[in-house]
Design a protein around this motif. Structure first.
Motif: not given
Length: 109
Positions: A68, A74-76, A13, A16, A19-20
């Motif tokens: 986070c 949820k993020f990683v 996605y 995401n 963000a990562n």
């Protein structure tokens, strides 16, 4: 145009991934600054690596709470374990910058 359900079903996605990548950049820059600080402070051997470990833990805690919001899974993809992992590139970057700044005098004469 993909619907929200299709976008959520995608394995990769784009928001995401973006963000990562910023999280990886923060960890990389923290390793650079820690290496510079360890070199300027003249830390040697295990004290330098302990400094790197403490910096990694501090960076992880900051990312955990600020970015986070206490839910890294949820993020990683790897969750908290992935946040704590400094990564091979960051360790080598720390060592490189540490050795570059080690011989730098604080006050040149």
């Amino acid at each position: 145009m993909a619907t929200a359900a299709e976008a959520a079903a995608q394995r990769i996605y784009p928001p995401n991934v973006l963000a990562n990548s910023s999280l990886i950049t923060v960890k990389f820059l923290a390793a650079c600054f820690t290496g510079a600080a360890a070199g300027i402070l003249g830390l040697e051997n295990w004290s330098g690596f302990l400094f790197f470990l403490l910096s990694t833990v501090f960076t992880t805690i900051c990312i955990y709470f600020l970015n986070c919001h206490g839910k890294p899974q949820k993020f990683v993809p790897g969750g908290f374990a992935e946040l704590v992992n400094p990564g091979q590139d960051n360790i080598f970057t720390f060592i490189l910058v540490w050795t570059l700044f080690y011989g730098t005098p604080l006050c040149p004469s």
